[in-house]
Design an enzyme around this catalytic site. Structure first.
Site, PDB file in Angstrom:
ATOM      1  N   LYS A 179      36.447  63.448  -6.538  1.00 60.09           N
ATOM      2  CA  LYS A 179      36.238  62.806  -5.236  1.00 60.09           C
ATOM      3  C   LYS A 179      36.575  61.311  -5.299  1.00 60.09           C
ATOM      4  O   LYS A 179      36.704  60.749  -6.408  1.00 60.09           O
ATOM      5  CB  LYS A 179      34.782  63.031  -4.809  1.00 60.09           C
ATOM      6  CG  LYS A 179      34.432  64.518  -4.578  1.00 60.09           C
ATOM      7  CD  LYS A 179      32.973  64.682  -4.174  1.00 60.09           C
ATOM      8  CE  LYS A 179      32.639  66.141  -3.876  1.00 60.09           C
ATOM      9  NZ  LYS A 179      31.219  66.314  -3.484  1.00 60.09           N
ATOM     10  N   ARG A 199      27.794  65.157 -13.538  1.00 63.48           N
ATOM     11  CA  ARG A 199      27.008  64.534 -12.467  1.00 63.48           C
ATOM     12  C   ARG A 199      25.732  63.882 -13.017  1.00 63.48           C
ATOM     13  O   ARG A 199      25.296  62.851 -12.542  1.00 63.48           O
ATOM     14  CB  ARG A 199      26.663  65.565 -11.388  1.00 63.48           C
ATOM     15  CG  ARG A 199      27.848  65.912 -10.489  1.00 63.48           C
ATOM     16  CD  ARG A 199      27.527  67.128  -9.646  1.00 63.48           C
ATOM     17  NE  ARG A 199      28.523  67.409  -8.623  1.00 63.48           N
ATOM     18  CZ  ARG A 199      28.502  68.501  -7.871  1.00 63.48           C
ATOM     19  NH1 ARG A 199      27.552  69.400  -8.027  1.00 63.48           N
ATOM     20  NH2 ARG A 199      29.432  68.685  -6.958  1.00 63.48           N
ATOM     21  N   GLU A 236      40.162  78.398  -1.809  1.00 59.67           N
ATOM     22  CA  GLU A 236      40.289  76.937  -1.898  1.00 59.67           C
ATOM     23  C   GLU A 236      41.624  76.539  -2.521  1.00 59.67           C
ATOM     24  O   GLU A 236      42.284  75.612  -2.046  1.00 59.67           O
ATOM     25  CB  GLU A 236      39.141  76.355  -2.739  1.00 59.67           C
ATOM     26  CG  GLU A 236      37.787  76.440  -2.053  1.00 59.67           C
ATOM     27  CD  GLU A 236      36.613  76.057  -2.963  1.00 59.67           C
ATOM     28  OE1 GLU A 236      35.468  76.301  -2.577  1.00 59.67           O
ATOM     29  OE2 GLU A 236      36.848  75.527  -4.059  1.00 59.67           O
ATOM     30  N   ARG A 265      31.383  74.812 -13.469  1.00 61.14           N
ATOM     31  CA  ARG A 265      30.131  74.475 -12.757  1.00 61.14           C
ATOM     32  C   ARG A 265      29.068  73.985 -13.750  1.00 61.14           C
ATOM     33  O   ARG A 265      28.312  73.069 -13.453  1.00 61.14           O
ATOM     34  CB  ARG A 265      29.569  75.687 -11.996  1.00 61.14           C
ATOM     35  CG  ARG A 265      30.327  76.071 -10.740  1.00 61.14           C
ATOM     36  CD  ARG A 265      30.225  75.077  -9.610  1.00 61.14           C
ATOM     37  NE  ARG A 265      28.944  75.019  -8.929  1.00 61.14           N
ATOM     38  CZ  ARG A 265      28.784  74.535  -7.690  1.00 61.14           C
ATOM     39  NH1 ARG A 265      29.821  74.112  -7.000  1.00 61.14           N
ATOM     40  NH2 ARG A 265      27.596  74.462  -7.149  1.00 61.14           N
ATOM     41  N   TYR A 273      35.789  73.160   3.031  1.00 59.29           N
ATOM     42  CA  TYR A 273      34.348  73.447   2.968  1.00 59.29           C
ATOM     43  C   TYR A 273      33.949  74.667   3.778  1.00 59.29           C
ATOM     44  O   TYR A 273      32.891  75.238   3.551  1.00 59.29           O
ATOM     45  CB  TYR A 273      33.527  72.213   3.355  1.00 59.29           C
ATOM     46  CG  TYR A 273      33.428  71.244   2.188  1.00 59.29           C
ATOM     47  CD1 TYR A 273      32.642  71.543   1.069  1.00 59.29           C
ATOM     48  CD2 TYR A 273      34.142  70.054   2.179  1.00 59.29           C
ATOM     49  CE1 TYR A 273      32.567  70.687  -0.020  1.00 59.29           C
ATOM     50  CE2 TYR A 273      34.073  69.180   1.091  1.00 59.29           C
ATOM     51  CZ  TYR A 273      33.278  69.509  -0.005  1.00 59.29           C
ATOM     52  OH  TYR A 273      33.210  68.661  -1.090  1.00 59.29           O
ATOM     53  N   HIS A 320      34.053  68.068  -6.872  1.00 59.00           N
ATOM     54  CA  HIS A 320      33.850  69.382  -6.270  1.00 59.00           C
ATOM     55  C   HIS A 320      34.324  70.410  -7.280  1.00 59.00           C
ATOM     56  O   HIS A 320      35.356  70.213  -7.926  1.00 59.00           O
ATOM     57  CB  HIS A 320      34.666  69.546  -4.979  1.00 59.00           C
ATOM     58  CG  HIS A 320      34.784  71.000  -4.591  1.00 59.00           C
ATOM     59  ND1 HIS A 320      33.773  71.657  -3.946  1.00 59.00           N
ATOM     60  CD2 HIS A 320      35.741  71.924  -4.863  1.00 59.00           C
ATOM     61  CE1 HIS A 320      34.128  72.943  -3.803  1.00 59.00           C
ATOM     62  NE2 HIS A 320      35.314  73.122  -4.356  1.00 59.00           N
ATOM     63  N   THR A 342      24.186  69.812  -7.643  1.00 63.60           N
ATOM     64  CA  THR A 342      24.676  68.957  -6.552  1.00 63.60           C
ATOM     65  C   THR A 342      24.089  67.542  -6.559  1.00 63.60           C
ATOM     66  O   THR A 342      24.815  66.575  -6.359  1.00 63.60           O
ATOM     67  CB  THR A 342      24.361  69.632  -5.189  1.00 63.60           C
ATOM     68  OG1 THR A 342      24.861  70.971  -5.225  1.00 63.60           O
ATOM     69  CG2 THR A 342      25.005  68.877  -4.042  1.00 63.60           C
ATOM     70  N   ASN A 393      28.718  62.481  -5.762  1.00 65.20           N
ATOM     71  CA  ASN A 393      28.512  63.235  -7.004  1.00 65.20           C
ATOM     72  C   ASN A 393      29.813  63.518  -7.744  1.00 65.20           C
ATOM     73  O   ASN A 393      29.898  64.466  -8.522  1.00 65.20           O
ATOM     74  CB  ASN A 393      27.703  64.511  -6.725  1.00 65.20           C
ATOM     75  CG  ASN A 393      28.341  65.379  -5.678  1.00 65.20           C
ATOM     76  OD1 ASN A 393      29.489  65.173  -5.301  1.00 65.20           O
ATOM     77  ND2 ASN A 393      27.603  66.372  -5.198  1.00 65.20           N
TER      78      ASN A 393
HETATM   79  P1  ADP Z   1      28.286  71.511  -4.422  1.00 62.74           P
HETATM   80  O1  ADP Z   1      29.325  70.421  -4.313  1.00 62.74           O
HETATM   81  O2  ADP Z   1      27.379  71.271  -5.597  1.00 62.74           O
HETATM   82  O3  ADP Z   1      28.865  72.896  -4.422  1.00 62.74           O
HETATM   83  P2  ADP Z   1      27.429  71.993  -1.638  1.00 62.74           P
HETATM   84  O4  ADP Z   1      28.540  72.981  -1.533  1.00 62.74           O
HETATM   85  O5  ADP Z   1      26.060  72.401  -1.239  1.00 62.74           O
HETATM   86  O6  ADP Z   1      27.331  71.380  -3.138  1.00 62.74           O
HETATM   87  O7  ADP Z   1      27.785  70.691  -0.766  1.00 62.74           O
HETATM   88  C1  ADP Z   1      29.074  70.122  -0.805  1.00 62.74           C
HETATM   89  C2  ADP Z   1      28.976  68.621  -0.898  1.00 62.74           C
HETATM   90  O8  ADP Z   1      28.355  68.103   0.287  1.00 62.74           O
HETATM   91  C3  ADP Z   1      28.101  68.111  -2.034  1.00 62.74           C
HETATM   92  O9  ADP Z   1      28.798  68.021  -3.265  1.00 62.74           O
HETATM   93  C4  ADP Z   1      27.678  66.765  -1.522  1.00 62.74           C
HETATM   94  O10 ADP Z   1      28.672  65.764  -1.732  1.00 62.74           O
HETATM   95  C5  ADP Z   1      27.536  66.991  -0.022  1.00 62.74           C
HETATM   96  N1  ADP Z   1      26.154  67.336   0.391  1.00 62.74           N
HETATM   97  C6  ADP Z   1      25.560  68.538   0.298  1.00 62.74           C
HETATM   98  N2  ADP Z   1      24.298  68.508   0.794  1.00 62.74           N
HETATM   99  C7  ADP Z   1      24.094  67.234   1.219  1.00 62.74           C
HETATM  100  C8  ADP Z   1      22.980  66.542   1.823  1.00 62.74           C
HETATM  101  N3  ADP Z   1      21.836  67.154   2.108  1.00 62.74           N
HETATM  102  N4  ADP Z   1      23.119  65.230   2.118  1.00 62.74           N
HETATM  103  C9  ADP Z   1      24.268  64.591   1.836  1.00 62.74           C
HETATM  104  N5  ADP Z   1      25.353  65.182   1.270  1.00 62.74           N
HETATM  105  C10 ADP Z   1      25.278  66.478   0.957  1.00 62.74           C
HETATM  106 MG    MG Z   2      29.740  74.112  -2.872  1.00 64.31          MG
END
Ligand code: ADP
Ligand code: MG
Length: 201
Positions: free
Chosen positions: A15, A136, A170, A119, A55, A159, A125, A156
């Site tokens: 990112k 992370r 994706e 992962r 997403y 992705h 996350t 973080n």
């Molecule tokens: P991951 O990236 O671990 O798979 P998710 O798919 O749940 O997590 O969410 C995608 C991205 O959206 C996260 O990596 C994070 O940057 C952002 N995100 C998710 N939940 C939140 C939240 N509650 N507040 C702010 N940003 C969030």
């Molecule tokens: Mg995800």
């Protein structure tokens, strides 16, 4: 390689925060160290349309992410009035803003169990609670609470696809099939080969 049935591909995005913090090499090193292989890598500036497509490959993403956010708030004693889908939509728009703010590095990583292995290296996350030793957990300290008070996407760094099926979808968003190179590495030929023949002379 004999373990073809375990080979899969996963999509990783470094990112904008990873690029701004000069962590490209540091992060790629972790994947390389594990012995995973890169099928494609490129530096690009994404559009909001691409971020939304990315997403929402999981049609329930808004709902599940919204539910996760509501649960996190409840743990802090805050009850959110908004429906999960609406909360998810807000997170999606802050992600669009963040992910289009600067260049990102997109890559396809291939190998046996590539999806869960990546992962595991990436970690959970929320950097505040992700394990020490994960990318992370080691390189960033953002939290849901901090992100929420500023109404921004949690920083973080990475992705990584969550399962093999969404990885396929994706990858199709970010790469043309011809951009993904097929080749064999020394590791595949020797280390994971059950009958290594070409080491001793
Ligand atoms: P991951 O990236 O671990 O798979 P998710 O798919 O749940 O997590 O969410 C995608 C991205 O959206 C996260 O990596 C994070 O940057 C952002 N995100 C998710 N939940 C939140 C939240 N509650 N507040 C702010 N940003 C969030
Ligand atoms: Mg995800």
């Amino acid at each position: 390689m004999h373990n073809n049935q375990f080979i899969e591909r996963t999509l990783v995005i470094l990112k904008p925060d990873a690029i701004q913090r000069s962590l490209i090499g540091e992060i790629i090193k972790r994947f390389e160290g594990l012995g995973l292989k890169f099928s494609g890598i490129k530096l690009i500036l994404p559009t909001s349309e691409t971020i939304e497509r990315h997403y929402t490959v999981d049609p329930d993403w808004r709902k599940t992410t919204g539910e996760k956010a509501k649960k996190t708030k409840e743990k802090q004693g805050i009850i959110m009035e908004k429906q999960p889908e609406e909360v998810g939509e807000i997170i999606l728009s802050s992600l669009k803003k963040f992910m289009t703010s600067g260049p990102v590095v997109v890559m396809v990583i291939e190998g046996a169990h590539a999806v869960p292995l990546v992962r595991k290296l990436v970690g959970d996350t929320e950097p505040l609670t992700s394990d020490v030793g994960t990318i992370r957990g080691d390189y960033v300290f953002d939290s849901y609470e901090m992100a929420d008070t500023q109404e921004r996407a949690i920083r973080n760094l990475i992705h990584a696809s969550s399962d093999s099926d969404s990885a396929k979808k994706e990858i199709a968003i970010w790469f043309e099939e011809v951009e993904l190179l097929k080749y064999t590495t020394a590791q595949e030929r020797f280390i994971y080969d059950v009958e290594p023949k070409n080491i001793l002379r």
